[in-house]
Design a protein around this motif. Structure first.
Motif, PDB file in Angstrom:
ATOM      1  N   PHE A   1     -33.736  23.142 -11.077  1.00  0.00           N
ATOM      2  CA  PHE A   1     -33.072  23.747  -9.926  1.00  0.00           C
ATOM      3  C   PHE A   1     -31.877  22.888  -9.558  1.00  0.00           C
ATOM      4  O   PHE A   1     -32.018  21.676  -9.325  1.00  0.00           O
ATOM      5  N   VAL A   2     -30.720  23.503  -9.499  1.00  0.00           N
ATOM      6  CA  VAL A   2     -29.479  22.783  -9.205  1.00  0.00           C
ATOM      7  C   VAL A   2     -28.970  23.234  -7.839  1.00  0.00           C
ATOM      8  O   VAL A   2     -28.741  24.429  -7.618  1.00  0.00           O
ATOM      9  N   PHE A   3     -28.800  22.256  -6.944  1.00  0.00           N
ATOM     10  CA  PHE A   3     -28.360  22.554  -5.587  1.00  0.00           C
ATOM     11  C   PHE A   3     -27.017  21.890  -5.305  1.00  0.00           C
ATOM     12  O   PHE A   3     -26.702  20.825  -5.836  1.00  0.00           O
ATOM     13  N   ARG A   4     -26.270  22.537  -4.435  1.00  0.00           N
ATOM     14  CA  ARG A   4     -24.995  22.006  -3.973  1.00  0.00           C
ATOM     15  C   ARG A   4     -25.194  21.430  -2.580  1.00  0.00           C
ATOM     16  O   ARG A   4     -25.769  22.084  -1.701  1.00  0.00           O
ATOM     17  N   ALA A   5     -24.719  20.204  -2.378  1.00  0.00           N
ATOM     18  CA  ALA A   5     -24.846  19.553  -1.071  1.00  0.00           C
ATOM     19  C   ALA A   5     -23.482  19.505  -0.385  1.00  0.00           C
ATOM     20  O   ALA A   5     -22.441  19.375  -1.051  1.00  0.00           O
ATOM     21  N   ASN A   6     -23.492  19.607   0.957  1.00  0.00           N
ATOM     22  CA  ASN A   6     -22.233  19.536   1.703  1.00  0.00           C
ATOM     23  C   ASN A   6     -21.633  18.144   1.647  1.00  0.00           C
ATOM     24  O   ASN A   6     -20.424  17.977   1.738  1.00  0.00           O
ATOM     25  N   SER A   7     -22.487  17.136   1.501  1.00  0.00           N
ATOM     26  CA  SER A   7     -22.013  15.758   1.372  1.00  0.00           C
ATOM     27  C   SER A   7     -22.852  15.052   0.313  1.00  0.00           C
ATOM     28  O   SER A   7     -23.981  15.443   0.037  1.00  0.00           O
ATOM     29  N   ARG A   8     -22.306  14.031  -0.290  1.00  0.00           N
ATOM     30  CA  ARG A   8     -22.983  13.317  -1.365  1.00  0.00           C
ATOM     31  C   ARG A   8     -24.237  12.611  -0.846  1.00  0.00           C
ATOM     32  O   ARG A   8     -24.187  11.903   0.150  1.00  0.00           O
ATOM     33  N   LEU A   9     -25.352  12.815  -1.534  1.00  0.00           N
ATOM     34  CA  LEU A   9     -26.592  12.146  -1.160  1.00  0.00           C
ATOM     35  C   LEU A   9     -26.543  10.693  -1.624  1.00  0.00           C
ATOM     36  O   LEU A   9     -26.103  10.403  -2.734  1.00  0.00           O
ATOM     37  N   SER A  10     -27.015   9.805  -0.769  1.00  0.00           N
ATOM     38  CA  SER A  10     -27.103   8.395  -1.125  1.00  0.00           C
ATOM     39  C   SER A  10     -28.561   8.052  -1.387  1.00  0.00           C
ATOM     40  O   SER A  10     -29.387   8.091  -0.472  1.00  0.00           O
ATOM     41  N   PHE A  11     -28.894   7.733  -2.641  1.00  0.00           N
ATOM     42  CA  PHE A  11     -30.278   7.424  -2.993  1.00  0.00           C
ATOM     43  C   PHE A  11     -30.297   6.552  -4.232  1.00  0.00           C
ATOM     44  O   PHE A  11     -29.265   6.353  -4.897  1.00  0.00           O
ATOM     45  N   LYS A  12     -31.462   6.017  -4.556  1.00  0.00           N
ATOM     46  CA  LYS A  12     -31.646   5.250  -5.765  1.00  0.00           C
ATOM     47  C   LYS A  12     -32.315   6.112  -6.823  1.00  0.00           C
ATOM     48  O   LYS A  12     -33.202   6.910  -6.500  1.00  0.00           O
TER      49      LYS A  12
END
Length: 500
Positions: free
Chosen positions: A290-301
Motif C-alpha cells: 500500500f502506497v500512501f501520499r503524505a502532506n509532509s515528510r514523515l520523520s522516522f527510523k
C-alpha cells in the motif's frame, strides 16, 4: 500452556484484550457486591457503568464529528469501564445522588474531550481517565476512590494485568514503576512499620497493580523507546507515593500519571498524519504493497512502526486500528506498508483492500526499537518470515539511497517464490552494497535451520541477529539461534502491540 496463551493473544488486538479484561473485572465486581464482599449494591455499579458508557459514547461521537477524526469505539468503552472501576457508584459514594451523577457526567465528558481538545497535531498526551478524575477533583471537588484496589479483586487484576503486559511487551515499564514506587513509599512514609510491611500493605490494599498494568501502559501516552519507558515508569513511580506533596498539595495516582504523560509527550513523536492512498500493488500471493501520499515528510527510523486507523461501519471484534511496520525508507517521498491477507480477513483489512485512490487513513503513534545499530561496522543477520520482511525492506532501501555499505546477510523464508516480496530491492542491494539475500522456500527447502545459518554465515557468533515475522516464525528462528549459543543480547525481535 504458554503457547496456548500466546496463540490466543495473537488473535486479538491489544485494545480488545484490555476491553475484555475490564469487562470481566466489572462482572466479577457485580457478583462480589451481590455477595456482600464489596461495599455497594450490584445495581448501583450496573447503573454507573451504563451511565458512563452512554455519556462517553455520546461525547466521543460529538467530538469526532466536530473535529472530523475517526472515532475509536474501543477506547470509548475502555475509558468508561476504567472510570467505573475507580469512581465509587453513586449510592455508595456518600455524596448526594445528583452530585454523584454530575461527577460521572463531567468525568465522562472530560475523559473524551482530552483526546480532541488537548491534542497537538492530532496526538493527545494525557491518559483520558486520569485527566478526567484529576480535573473533577480540582473543579467540582469530586475525587476518584480507586475502589478497584481491593484485596478481593487483586488476584484477577494480577492475572489480567500480566496478560495485557505480555501482549504489549511492557514489562520493563511496569517493573521500573513498581521499584520506584516502593522506594518512594518507604522513603516518605511517616509510619514506623518496616519497609516490608509498608510495601505489602500498598500491594494488597491500593490500586497500584491495576494502575501499573492498565493505566500506566497505555501505548498512546508512553514513550516509543524502551530506555525512555524505563525512565517514564520510574518518574511516575516516584510521584505515586501517597506522601509526596508540595506544600498542602498531595500527589494522587492520577496526578502522578499526568506528570509522567507530560514527560512522555516531550520525548514522543508529536504528529498524526492523514495519508491519502496513492496505489495498491500486488507483490505476491495475497500480499500487497500500500502506497500512501503524505502532506509532509514523515520523520522516522527504518524499522519503526505506526498505528493505522481506518474508519468503517460495524467493525468486527478486532476493531478499526492496526499496527503496521513502515516498509518505506525515510528517504522516500511516499509511505509504504506491506500487508498480508488471509481467507477470513478482518473488517479492517476488508475495508483497507477496498480503498480507492485518494482515500484517507489516519496514522500516528510512531514507535519501535527494531532499528539499525548506530555502529555501521556491526555485522548483522536479518531473519525474515513472510510479511515480516517489511522492516528489512525499510532498512535496506535506506542503505541503498544513502549508498551506505554494511555487512548484512538476509535470510528470507516463505512457502514458495510467489510469496516473496520486494525482491527488486534486495537484488539491487546485493549488486550495489554486497548485502546477500538467502531465500528459503519451505515447500522446496524445508524450514530455516541452524545448519543453514552456519553454512552461509561462518562468523555468526560475531553478529547481531534481527528477527521479524509471525509469532510462530519468530519463536522458531529464536530457538535456532539458541542452539547455536547466540546470547539474548545479540538478538533483536520485531515487536509491535496489537494484531497486524
Amino acid at each position: 500452556m504458554l503457547n496456548f496463551i500466546d496463540s490466543y493473544l495473537n488473535k486479538i488486538t491489544m485494545y480488545r484484550l484490555v476491553l475484555y479484561f475490564l469487562m470481566v473485572l466489572v462482572i466479577v465486581a457485580v457478583v462480589f457486591s451481590a455477595l456482600g464482599i464489596l461495599a455497594f449494591k450490584p445495581l448501583d455499579l450496573i447503573f454507573e457503568v451504563l451511565i458512563l458508557l452512554v455519556i462517553c459514547w455520546a461525547a466521543n461521537e460529538t467530538f469526532s464529528r466536530v473535529f472530523k477524526v475517526p472515532a475509536n469505539v474501543e477506547s470509548v468503552y475502555i475509558t468508561a469501564l476504567i472510570l467505573a472501576l475507580i469512581i465509587t457508584p453513586p449510592a455508595a459514594s456518600g455524596a448526594g445522588y445528583f452530585s454523584s451523577l454530575m461527577f460521572l457526567f463531567w468525568a465522562a465528558v472530560w475523559g473524551m474531550s482530552v483526546k480532541y481538545i488537548l491534542a497537538f497535531r492530532g496526538k493527545h498526551f494525557f491518559n483520558p481517565a486520569a485527566f478526567a478524575v484529576a480535573l473533577t477533583a480540582l473543579t467540582i471537588n469530586q475525587s476518584a476512590s480507586w475502589w478497584v484496589g481491593t484485596l478481593s479483586l487483586l488476584p484477577l487484576v494480577i492475572l489480567g494485568g500480566l496478560l495485557v503486559t505480555r501482549k504489549i511487551q511492557r514489562f520493563e515499564l511496569v517493573i521500573s514503576f513498581l521499584l520506584a514506587a516502593a522506594v518512594s513509599i518507604v522513603a516518605f512514609s511517616p509510619s514506623r512499620s518496616t519497609p516490608f510491611v509498608l510495601i505489602q500493605q500498598i500491594l494488597m490494599h491500593s490500586p497500584i497493580i491495576f494502575f501499573a498494568f492498565i493505566m500506566l501502559t497505555e501505548p498512546l501516552t508512553t514513550p516509543p523507546r524502551k530506555s525512555a519507558r524505563i525512565i517514564y515508569g520510574a518518574l511516575v513511580g516516584l510521584l505515586f507515593g501517597p506522601n509526596i506533596h508540595i506544600g498542602s498539595f498531595y500527589s494522587t495516582p492520577e496526578m502522578a500519571l499526568l506528570a509522567g504523560n507530560v514527560f512522555s509527550y516531550i520525548l514522543s513523536p508529536k504528529e498524526k498524519y492523514m495519508l491519502s492512498l496513492k496505489a495498491i500493488k500486488e507483490m505476491g500471493s495475497d500480499t500487497y504493497d500500500f502506497v500512501f501520499r503524505a502532506n509532509s515528510r514523515l520523520s522516522f527510523k527504518p524499522g519503526q512502526y505506526m498505528e493505522w486507523t481506518v474508519g468503517h461501519k460495524n467493525p468486527d471484534s478486532r476493531g478499526n486500528r492496526r499496527y503496521f511496520t513502515l516498509a518505506s525508507s525515510p528517504t522516500e517521498p511516499d509511505v509504504h506498508i506491506g500487508v498480508k491477507f488471509y481467507p477470513e480477513a478482518s473488517s479492517f483489512k476488508r475495508t483497507l483492500i477496498a480503498l480507492k485512490p485518494e482515500s484517507e487513513v489516519l496514522a500516528g503513534q510512531l514507535s519501535g526499537d527494531f532499528t539499525l545499530p548506530d555502529d555501521p561496522k556491526k555485522k548483522l543477520v536479518f531473519l525474515a518470515g513472510g510479511i515480516g520482511i517489511t522492516p528489512f525492506r525499510s532498512m535496506i532501501k535506506y542503505l541503498l539511497d544513502r549508498n551506505e555499505k554494511r555487512n548484512i546477510v538476509l535470510f528470507y523464508s516463505n512457502r514458495n517464490q510467489d510469496e516473496a516480496s520486494y525482491r527488486e530491492i534486495f537484488e539491487q542491494a546485493e549488486q550495489r552494497l554486497g548485502i546477500k539475500t538467502v531465500y528459503i522456500m519451505t515447500e522446496r527447502d524445508g524450514h530455516l535451520t541452524a545448519k543453514k545459518i552456519t553454512d552461509e554465515v561462518g562468523d555468526y557468533k560475531e553478529r547481531m541477529f534481527y528477527i521479524s515475522g509471525s509469532h510462530g516464525m519468530v519463536v522458531a528462528f529464536e530457538k535456532n539461534l539458541k542452539t547455536l549459543g547466540i546470547p539474548g543480547s545479540q538478538i533483536k525481535i520485531d515487536f509491535f502491540p496489537g494484531f497486524a
